[in-house]
Design an enzyme around this catalytic site. Structure first.
Site, PDB file in Angstrom:
ATOM      1  N   PRO A   2       0.828  -1.221   0.000  1.00  0.00           N
ATOM      2  CG  PRO A   2      -0.650  -1.518   1.762  1.00  0.00           C
ATOM      3  CD  PRO A   2       0.644  -2.013   1.206  1.00  0.00           C
ATOM      4  CD  GLU A   3       3.280   2.831  -4.244  1.00  0.00           C
ATOM      5  OE1 GLU A   3       3.340   3.990  -4.678  1.00  0.00           O
ATOM      6  OE2 GLU A   3       3.650   1.842  -4.901  1.00  0.00           O
ATOM      7  CE  LYS A  58       5.420   4.170   0.634  1.00  0.00           C
ATOM      8  NZ  LYS A  58       6.463   3.162   0.334  1.00  0.00           N
ATOM      9  NE  ARG A 110       5.318 -11.690   2.284  1.00  0.00           N
ATOM     10  CZ  ARG A 110       6.205 -11.380   1.347  1.00  0.00           C
ATOM     11  NH1 ARG A 110       5.805 -10.779   0.254  1.00  0.00           N
ATOM     12  NH2 ARG A 110       7.477 -11.657   1.515  1.00  0.00           N
ATOM     13  NE  ARG A 260      10.805  -2.207  -4.499  1.00  0.00           N
ATOM     14  CZ  ARG A 260       9.981  -1.392  -3.842  1.00  0.00           C
ATOM     15  NH1 ARG A 260      10.448  -0.597  -2.917  1.00  0.00           N
ATOM     16  NH2 ARG A 260       8.695  -1.389  -4.113  1.00  0.00           N
TER      17      ARG A 260
END
Ligand SMILES: [Zn+2]
Length: 270
Positions: A2-3, A58, A110, A260
């Site tokens: 989530p951003e 965030k 997670r 990334r």
């Protein structure tokens, strides 16, 4: 992961639900998502009332009574939802029993997310370490340009550093760079003032449009009702490697740096 747009969506939902509700009981099912001891976390929160909910980068920031602040970072797969039949909560980690209505549940497959408690001034100093909010009216392209000018790291990596800008992650960094026509690997201090201005505007456009669509669900993200975000069809480069660019039909490429993936169109982005 989530951003800003996903967290903003959750915050806007929670604003309709939790303010003025009081925590009656807390169950910690997965102690490793809570910072500090489980006992302190529980005893501090019982009897506290949610005053307001906001977002910083965030993070979901809940201002509580008695100057406490509950800060939730969703990590990779965190969710915050009311425990309803369709909320799709599969891995509940912390459960908040409120004075009325359904329990509020923090769920995390997670468990890279974190729930932290601060006193108001301590949270203020934590918050000051984060970069500016890209959607703040005070955040100008000159701010972006001047900060970029002091760094030689690739602009995509610069955008991901939360000390430079709060809330932008890999999806929206790549999308904003594509909209601005800037190659993700360009050294930050190599961007011209007009390019910085375009990138500043592109960040706002991309983020606002993702908020409008209630976030991007690639796999795990869900809103507080268990629904998926609708922004994925709007992605122009992220996850689209080897597919045709919508603007020029060249194939979108993927390269990896700073651990990334970066996605870009070799023709549209210079
Ligand atoms: Zn293109």
């Amino acid at each position: 992961m989530p951003e800003l747009p996903e967290v903003e969506t959750i915050v806007r939902d929670l604003r309709l639900i939790v303010p003025q509700r009081t925590i009656k009981a807390v169950r910690v099912l997965r102690p490793n998502v809570v910072q500090g001891t489980e006992e302190t976390f529980i005893s501090t929160l019982i009897g506290k009332t949610f005053r307001s909910i906001s977002r910083r980068g965030k993070n979901i920031v809940s201002h509580m009574s008695h100057d406490y602040v509950l800060v939730i970072n969703l990590g990779m797969t965190g969710r915050l939802a009311l425990d309803t039949d369709n909320s799709a909560l599969t891995h509940p980690a912390v459960q908040f029993q409120l004075d009325r209505g359904r329990p509020l549940v923090y769920d995390d497959i997670r468990r890279f997310g974190k729930l932290r408690l601060f006193k108001e001034p301590d949270w203020e100093s934590q918050s000051d370490r984060l970069g500016p909010e890209p959607l703040s009216p005070d955040y100008t392209y000159t701010d972006l340009y001047e900060k970029l000018a002091s760094s030689s790291s690739p602009v995509r990596s610069w955008l991901l550093n939360q000390k430079n800008l709060a809330g932008v992650g890999n999806i929206y960094a790549n999308e904003a760079l594509h909209l601005a026509g800037v190659h993700p690997r360009r050294p930050s201090n190599n961007l011209t003032e007009p390019e910085s201005k375009l990138l500043h505007q592109s960040l706002k456009t991309i983020l606002y449009s993702a908020i409008e669509n209630r976030g991007t669900t690639l796999r795990n993200y869900r809103d507080t009702s268990g629904l998926r975000g609708r922004n994925k069809p709007n992605l122009k480069v992220y996850g689209r490697h080897e597919q045709a660019c919508f603007s020029c039909k060249s194939l979108v490429e993927r390269i990896v740096f700073s651990n990334r993936s970066a996605f870009f169109c070799p023709d549209c982005q210079r």
